[in-house]
Design a protein around this motif. Sequence first.
Motif, PDB file in Angstrom:
ATOM      1  N   GLN A 174       0.862  -1.191   0.000  1.00  0.00           N
ATOM      2  CA  GLN A 174       0.000   0.000   0.000  1.00  0.00           C
ATOM      3  C   GLN A 174       0.896   1.237   0.000  1.00  0.00           C
ATOM      4  N   TYR A 175       1.023   1.852  -1.184  1.00  0.00           N
ATOM      5  CA  TYR A 175       1.807   3.076  -1.327  1.00  0.00           C
ATOM      6  C   TYR A 175       0.866   4.279  -1.377  1.00  0.00           C
ATOM      7  N   PRO A 176       1.386   5.496  -1.189  1.00  0.00           N
ATOM      8  CA  PRO A 176       0.516   6.683  -1.212  1.00  0.00           C
ATOM      9  C   PRO A 176      -0.234   6.864  -2.523  1.00  0.00           C
ATOM     10  N   ASP A 177       0.373   6.476  -3.633  1.00  0.00           N
ATOM     11  CA  ASP A 177      -0.236   6.712  -4.941  1.00  0.00           C
ATOM     12  C   ASP A 177      -0.718   5.445  -5.637  1.00  0.00           C
ATOM     13  N   LYS A 178      -0.451   4.272  -5.065  1.00  0.00           N
ATOM     14  CA  LYS A 178      -0.865   3.031  -5.720  1.00  0.00           C
ATOM     15  C   LYS A 178      -0.832   1.884  -4.719  1.00  0.00           C
ATOM     16  N   LEU A 179      -1.406   0.768  -5.128  1.00  0.00           N
ATOM     17  CA  LEU A 179      -1.326  -0.462  -4.342  1.00  0.00           C
ATOM     18  C   LEU A 179      -1.058  -1.623  -5.293  1.00  0.00           C
ATOM     19  N   SER A 180      -0.542  -2.700  -4.750  1.00  0.00           N
ATOM     20  CA  SER A 180      -0.232  -3.865  -5.583  1.00  0.00           C
ATOM     21  C   SER A 180      -0.406  -5.130  -4.767  1.00  0.00           C
ATOM     22  N   CYS A 181      -0.662  -6.221  -5.488  1.00  0.00           N
ATOM     23  CA  CYS A 181      -0.846  -7.530  -4.863  1.00  0.00           C
ATOM     24  C   CYS A 181      -0.133  -8.578  -5.707  1.00  0.00           C
ATOM     25  N   TYR A 182       0.741  -9.336  -5.076  1.00  0.00           N
ATOM     26  CA  TYR A 182       1.470 -10.388  -5.765  1.00  0.00           C
ATOM     27  C   TYR A 182       1.194 -11.724  -5.075  1.00  0.00           C
ATOM     28  N   THR A 183       1.072 -12.771  -5.867  1.00  0.00           N
ATOM     29  CA  THR A 183       0.831 -14.106  -5.322  1.00  0.00           C
ATOM     30  C   THR A 183       1.892 -15.073  -5.835  1.00  0.00           C
ATOM     31  N   SER A 184       2.064 -16.164  -5.101  1.00  0.00           N
ATOM     32  CA  SER A 184       3.035 -17.194  -5.493  1.00  0.00           C
ATOM     33  C   SER A 184       2.569 -18.544  -4.964  1.00  0.00           C
ATOM     34  N   ASN A 185       2.847 -19.603  -5.738  1.00  0.00           N
ATOM     35  CA  ASN A 185       2.515 -20.950  -5.286  1.00  0.00           C
ATOM     36  C   ASN A 185       3.686 -21.614  -4.582  1.00  0.00           C
ATOM     37  N   VAL A 186       4.695 -20.822  -4.215  1.00  0.00           N
ATOM     38  CA  VAL A 186       5.865 -21.314  -3.495  1.00  0.00           C
ATOM     39  C   VAL A 186       5.741 -20.889  -2.036  1.00  0.00           C
ATOM     40  N   ILE A 187       6.052 -21.795  -1.100  1.00  0.00           N
ATOM     41  CA  ILE A 187       5.974 -21.452   0.318  1.00  0.00           C
ATOM     42  C   ILE A 187       7.009 -20.377   0.635  1.00  0.00           C
ATOM     43  N   TYR A 188       6.713 -19.553   1.631  1.00  0.00           N
ATOM     44  CA  TYR A 188       7.613 -18.428   1.923  1.00  0.00           C
ATOM     45  C   TYR A 188       8.989 -18.907   2.382  1.00  0.00           C
ATOM     46  N   ALA A 189       9.051 -20.049   3.035  1.00  0.00           N
ATOM     47  CA  ALA A 189      10.341 -20.561   3.491  1.00  0.00           C
ATOM     48  C   ALA A 189      11.319 -20.719   2.333  1.00  0.00           C
ATOM     49  N   ASN A 190      10.799 -20.966   1.125  1.00  0.00           N
ATOM     50  CA  ASN A 190      11.651 -21.107  -0.055  1.00  0.00           C
ATOM     51  C   ASN A 190      11.754 -19.813  -0.852  1.00  0.00           C
ATOM     52  N   LEU A 191      11.085 -18.747  -0.373  1.00  0.00           N
ATOM     53  CA  LEU A 191      11.128 -17.452  -1.061  1.00  0.00           C
ATOM     54  C   LEU A 191      11.865 -16.399  -0.253  1.00  0.00           C
ATOM     55  N   SER A 192      12.316 -16.748   0.947  1.00  0.00           N
ATOM     56  CA  SER A 192      12.898 -15.752   1.850  1.00  0.00           C
ATOM     57  C   SER A 192      14.098 -15.034   1.238  1.00  0.00           C
ATOM     58  N   LEU A 193      14.865 -15.736   0.397  1.00  0.00           N
ATOM     59  CA  LEU A 193      16.031 -15.108  -0.233  1.00  0.00           C
ATOM     60  C   LEU A 193      15.629 -14.122  -1.316  1.00  0.00           C
ATOM     61  N   GLN A 194      14.363 -14.169  -1.752  1.00  0.00           N
ATOM     62  CA  GLN A 194      13.879 -13.249  -2.789  1.00  0.00           C
ATOM     63  C   GLN A 194      13.114 -12.069  -2.197  1.00  0.00           C
ATOM     64  N   SER A 195      13.244 -11.840  -0.892  1.00  0.00           N
ATOM     65  CA  SER A 195      12.531 -10.747  -0.237  1.00  0.00           C
ATOM     66  C   SER A 195      13.478  -9.605   0.105  1.00  0.00           C
ATOM     67  N   THR A 196      12.911  -8.402   0.154  1.00  0.00           N
ATOM     68  CA  THR A 196      13.680  -7.213   0.514  1.00  0.00           C
ATOM     69  C   THR A 196      12.836  -6.323   1.399  1.00  0.00           C
ATOM     70  N   GLU A 197      13.456  -5.537   2.258  1.00  0.00           N
ATOM     71  CA  GLU A 197      12.746  -4.698   3.210  1.00  0.00           C
ATOM     72  C   GLU A 197      11.894  -3.659   2.495  1.00  0.00           C
ATOM     73  N   ASP A 198      10.636  -3.521   2.960  1.00  0.00           N
ATOM     74  CA  ASP A 198       9.733  -2.501   2.424  1.00  0.00           C
ATOM     75  C   ASP A 198       8.603  -2.320   3.433  1.00  0.00           C
ATOM     76  N   GLU A 199       8.591  -1.202   4.156  1.00  0.00           N
ATOM     77  CA  GLU A 199       7.604  -0.958   5.202  1.00  0.00           C
ATOM     78  C   GLU A 199       6.195  -0.808   4.650  1.00  0.00           C
ATOM     79  N   SER A 200       6.057  -0.580   3.366  1.00  0.00           N
ATOM     80  CA  SER A 200       4.728  -0.412   2.755  1.00  0.00           C
ATOM     81  C   SER A 200       4.119  -1.745   2.336  1.00  0.00           C
ATOM     82  N   CYS A 201       4.868  -2.801   2.493  1.00  0.00           N
ATOM     83  CA  CYS A 201       4.399  -4.123   2.045  1.00  0.00           C
ATOM     84  C   CYS A 201       4.327  -5.094   3.223  1.00  0.00           C
ATOM     85  N   LYS A 202       3.451  -6.088   3.079  1.00  0.00           N
ATOM     86  CA  LYS A 202       3.311  -7.152   4.063  1.00  0.00           C
ATOM     87  C   LYS A 202       3.216  -8.492   3.342  1.00  0.00           C
TER      88      LYS A 202
END
Length: 440
Positions: A174-202
């Motif tokens: 949720q950004y001030p000017d837009k919002l976005s939603c992403y989905t994946s069929n991979v469990i997060y435990a196998n996606l942790s290396l593909q994550s980066t810090e962003d306070e606007s995202c959960k």
Amino acid sequence: MRLSQEALLNLDRITAESVGDCLYKQVEFYYDQEVIVFCNADYTRPSICGRIQSSEKIVKMDAGTICDVYYPINSYSQFRKEIHLDKMEDYISRLSLAIYLTDDGFIYYKSTKVVDVTNELDHNIDSFVLVNNKRLVDSNGDIILAKDVSNLADCYRTCAHDDIDLCETFVYCQYPDKLSCYTSNVIYANLSLQSTEDESCKIYSKNRLLDYIKISSREFKQSPNIAIDVPLDDCASKCSSSDECFSFQQCGGSCTLSGYYTDAETQESRDCNIYIPKVSQQFISTGRKIVSQVFHTEVNLNLDQCAALCHSWTNTDESCKSFNYCPQNGEISSCSLSKYSINDKSVNSIDSGVCKNYEYKNQRSNGGNNYGSEQVTIRGTSGVAAFGIIMLFVTVGLLLGFIFPMLINGKLKEIITQKFVSSSSSEREINSFHFSRQMD
């Protein structure tokens, strides 16, 4: 339990359709020291629902009638205050809610509609858990941008109702000017290396821990897998995404993926807990007739553990189609797996006073024609055979359409010619016939 005929004659009986109906009705007449007995219609016609004044009159017989015997506890009298689920809507509709105001006035509210959301709550409560405030970076094509999403609820439903890609993780930003939603069929435990810090995202991950039952203070004696340091939720996700994991063990922060849970393969532990698949709700009891042909038996398991063993069984070519479960009742419980269901034509069933047989619910709704049942194979026709059949029909067509008419035409000509020649010969004989006068 099998009861003697004398014990059944001492019953104060009432009419009941099921054991639940029997217990609900008997509470109106129950007195201390009484025993409640229900004998199913499978063994008696009609069903027997009654009570005996003293438990001393309960006589167990090896060849008696199979019945369920209940020894009510002190709180059994409160059972009469409970309301049947099929009558819940009518009961709530008759109630009214009064709200008293500060000026001595009050307002009455009355319900107009009652909606049962029990199953929805069971499936949706905490089905996803918040992992962290990060966003995912798509480097392997595992992340999909969801369309037509206007809020967090839309993003959740996009993932939760995904029956095609089987979504396991979603990210809502949720950004001030837009919002976005992403989905994946991979469990997060196998996606942790593909994550980066962003306070606007959960990042939300499916709570796979809801798919398991906890067995406290137990650990495997030996495990072929190496322990890894991951949280409990991630351990459950890793097990559910592995075809070779049928249970897992959590000792503090250490997770170990394991095989089948049995009493013989485990031992008591102060620091560890074992988790097995929650699958007993997929099975239904077929009654006290059990299958005699079994291929594996374990002891000292409860019903959930026995169901999990049957559901996960892949040790041999045998597939578990049903299982017999015998509860403890003062003895060691037993769990026996079978590749047959009670309705298979080739099965040998045994009447049991204690044990019950369980099979998959969808197997019963399909009339027993489900996984593991006998299959009828319909074979197709090969290309060579098809060509041979075509040539056969062409040959027959030629015979019927061309050769046979020629033969018939030639035969007719021969017959007509023979008749004509025969007719001409006769005519000549007639024309050449004359009388001669004899002279004496």
